[in-house]
Structure formats: C-alpha cells, structure tokens
Design an enzyme around this catalytic site. Structure first.
Site, mmCIF file in Angstrom:
data_model
loop_
_atom_site.group_PDB
_atom_site.id
_atom_site.type_symbol
_atom_site.label_atom_id
_atom_site.label_comp_id
_atom_site.label_asym_id
_atom_site.label_seq_id
_atom_site.Cartn_x
_atom_site.Cartn_y
_atom_site.Cartn_z
ATOM 1 N N ARG A 188 10.534 -0.830 12.199
ATOM 2 C CA ARG A 188 10.696 0.444 12.904
ATOM 3 C C ARG A 188 9.467 1.308 12.670
ATOM 4 O O ARG A 188 8.548 0.929 11.957
ATOM 5 C CB ARG A 188 11.956 1.160 12.433
ATOM 6 C CG ARG A 188 12.093 1.282 10.936
ATOM 7 C CD ARG A 188 13.458 1.810 10.520
ATOM 8 N NE ARG A 188 13.704 1.620 9.096
ATOM 9 C CZ ARG A 188 14.806 1.995 8.489
ATOM 10 N NH1 ARG A 188 15.761 2.587 9.181
ATOM 11 N NH2 ARG A 188 14.974 1.783 7.201
ATOM 12 N N ASN A 227 1.465 -2.036 6.244
ATOM 13 C CA ASN A 227 2.086 -0.835 6.806
ATOM 14 C C ASN A 227 3.292 -0.357 6.004
ATOM 15 O O ASN A 227 3.584 0.834 5.985
ATOM 16 C CB ASN A 227 2.509 -1.117 8.247
ATOM 17 C CG ASN A 227 3.421 -0.039 8.802
ATOM 18 O OD1 ASN A 227 2.995 1.063 9.126
ATOM 19 N ND2 ASN A 227 4.723 -0.356 8.888
ATOM 20 N N TYR A 271 4.061 10.522 -3.652
ATOM 21 C CA TYR A 271 3.619 9.871 -2.415
ATOM 22 C C TYR A 271 2.114 10.031 -2.243
ATOM 23 O O TYR A 271 1.396 9.070 -1.936
ATOM 24 C CB TYR A 271 4.354 10.479 -1.221
ATOM 25 C CG TYR A 271 3.912 9.913 0.113
ATOM 26 C CD1 TYR A 271 4.348 8.660 0.525
ATOM 27 C CD2 TYR A 271 3.062 10.631 0.947
ATOM 28 C CE1 TYR A 271 3.938 8.129 1.750
ATOM 29 C CE2 TYR A 271 2.644 10.119 2.162
ATOM 30 C CZ TYR A 271 3.092 8.872 2.562
ATOM 31 O OH TYR A 271 2.672 8.347 3.774
#
Length: 263
Positions: free
Chosen positions: A17, A85, A149
């Site tokens: 997705r 990714n 992150y």
C-alpha cells in the site's frame, strides 16, 4: 529462470500500500517486471498482474530477504533495481513514546534497509543496477515529535551516502528519495505541530513519480544522490545546503513546533 522479464526488473519492499504500491503500479504500467513484497498481506493486490511477482517479506529477517531476492532472480534472471521502501513511524513527543516503539522503528527502518541492501548486493553487482532508499525530509534536521523516526531516516541517509561511494566501483548507482508528510495510512493517526503547520500535501502518487524519475535519472558529470519529493521538501533540502546551522535549526523549529523557539 523464466523469460518473463523483457524490461527492468524492480523489487520493492513494503509494496502492499501507500508509496510502495503506487510505485509498483507505475512500473507495472511501463511493462517492467516488479517484485511486490510486503509483510501485511496487502501485496495480494498485484496477484492478477502478469508482470508482478508477489510475496510476503518481513524486512527485519535477513533470511527472508535472501529467500525473496533469490526467488525473484530465479523467475526474472536478474535484479536491476532494489527499492527499500518499507517503513513505519510513530508521531508523538519522545517522552510519550516507549522502548518498544523505538526498537520497532529501528528494526524496520534501519535494519530493514541494511539487510535488504546486503542481500541485494551480489545481484546488483551482476546487473550493475540501482539501489533506491526511501528516506525522508526529516533527515534534513531532527524533527520534533518524530525524534525516533527522524533518527532512523538520518541513518538511511548515512547508509545511502556511504554505499553510493563504496559501491561505485561495482557500477551500482545508489540514491535516496526524500518526501515530507505524505497522505498515506502511515499518517492516519498521527497529528503533530509539524503536520498542523505544514499540512500533509503530498500524495503517494506524487512520491511514486519522484521514485520513477530517480530510477530513470542518468548520472552526469556531477553525481546526484538525493531526490527531494514535493515543493516543500525541495525548498527545505536546498535551503539547508546553503544555510548556516543556527538558521537551519531555527527554520526547522518554526515549521515543526508551536513552542517558542530562540534564534
């Protein structure tokens, strides 16, 4: 080995997705052979496509990386491009996070890129192919409320820059794509001062366009390693390359927090 691969053979992790899926769809539309791999089961969207090789992959498991890439090369004959990714995030103050969240982000966002790159190396040496890592504009300057992150994406930046130099003698081109906030499921439950102030303006399709442009890019006399995606990321990236460190800190803080920040 089959004869199904007539154009580039591209393997994408986290392709179930979001950015991964949009990127896979764009390459499939070009007639490329695309490895659509994900841990979630969402990769099954591509099972009907004759140029897709679909599989399950936990990017934190080196053995699964080796098996997935070996399977892909057996079916295609080669690996031209690996796109690292797969990634996750949590957006909250560092104080409100947890050891478990930090560990999970490092496992997926850093180890996943390292393991994928290492497993792909022998195949990319054979094809003189490309490694493309999905980085983030949060690697320009540390991002408040996304500290872990941001740290993982600084790591991705470092991996990309190091391997770009180290693998050049092998004929392997190493690059990174840098989006800012992207309207995907990863940000569905995330709200920070940064998302409020800058907005979530990028779509997965726009980032996928940048990934395609990155793969298509032919190096000239000056090597291009980083590809910011979207106007905001481009402005921040290029401004940071000419700005003084204290000014970069101030601009980043003004854009990503409502707190009063000294110059």
């Amino acid at each position: 080995m089959t004869s199904r691969a007539t154009q580039k053979c591209i393997f994408i992790s986290g392709a179930g997705r979001g950015i991964g899926r949009s990127t896979a769809e764009k390459f499939l539309a070009r007639g490329y052979t695309v490895g659509v791999f994900d841990i979630s089961g969402d990769e099954k969207w591509a099972e009907h496509h004759r140029n897709a090789i679909v599989g399950n992959l936990d990017v934190t498991d080196p053995g699964q990386w080796e098996a997935a890439l070996d399977q892909f090369v057996r079916e295609t004959g080669r690996l031209d491009v690996l796109i690292n990714n797969a990634g996750i995030l949590y957006g909250t103050s560092f104080e409100d996070g947890s050891f478990e969240q930090d560990s999970t982000l490092v496992d997926v966002n850093v180890k996943g890129v390292l393991f994928g790159s290492r497993a792909a190396l022998p195949h990319l040496k054979t094809s003189k192919g490309q490694l493309v890592n999905i980085c983030s504009a949060s690697a320009i300057y540390g991002t408040p409320d996304m500290a872990t992150y941001s740290a993982t994406k600084f790591a991705v930046r470092g991996i990309t820059e190091a391997l770009e130099v180290e693998w050049e003698p092998f004929g392997i081109d190493v690059k990174a794509v840098w989006p800012l906030y992207v309207a995907t499921g990863m940000l569905d439950d995330v709200r920070t001062d940064g998302t409020d102030r800058m907005g979530i303006r990028l779509t997965a399709e726009k980032v996928a366009d940048e990934v395609v442009a990155c793969v298509d890019h032919t190096q000239g006399r000056i090597t291009k390693v980083h590809f910011p995606a979207g106007l905001q990321a481009k402005a921040l990236y290029y401004a940071s390359s000419v700005g003084a460190p204290f000014l970069n800190r101030f601009i980043n803080a003004k854009l990503t927090t409502k707190r009063k920040i000294r110059l």
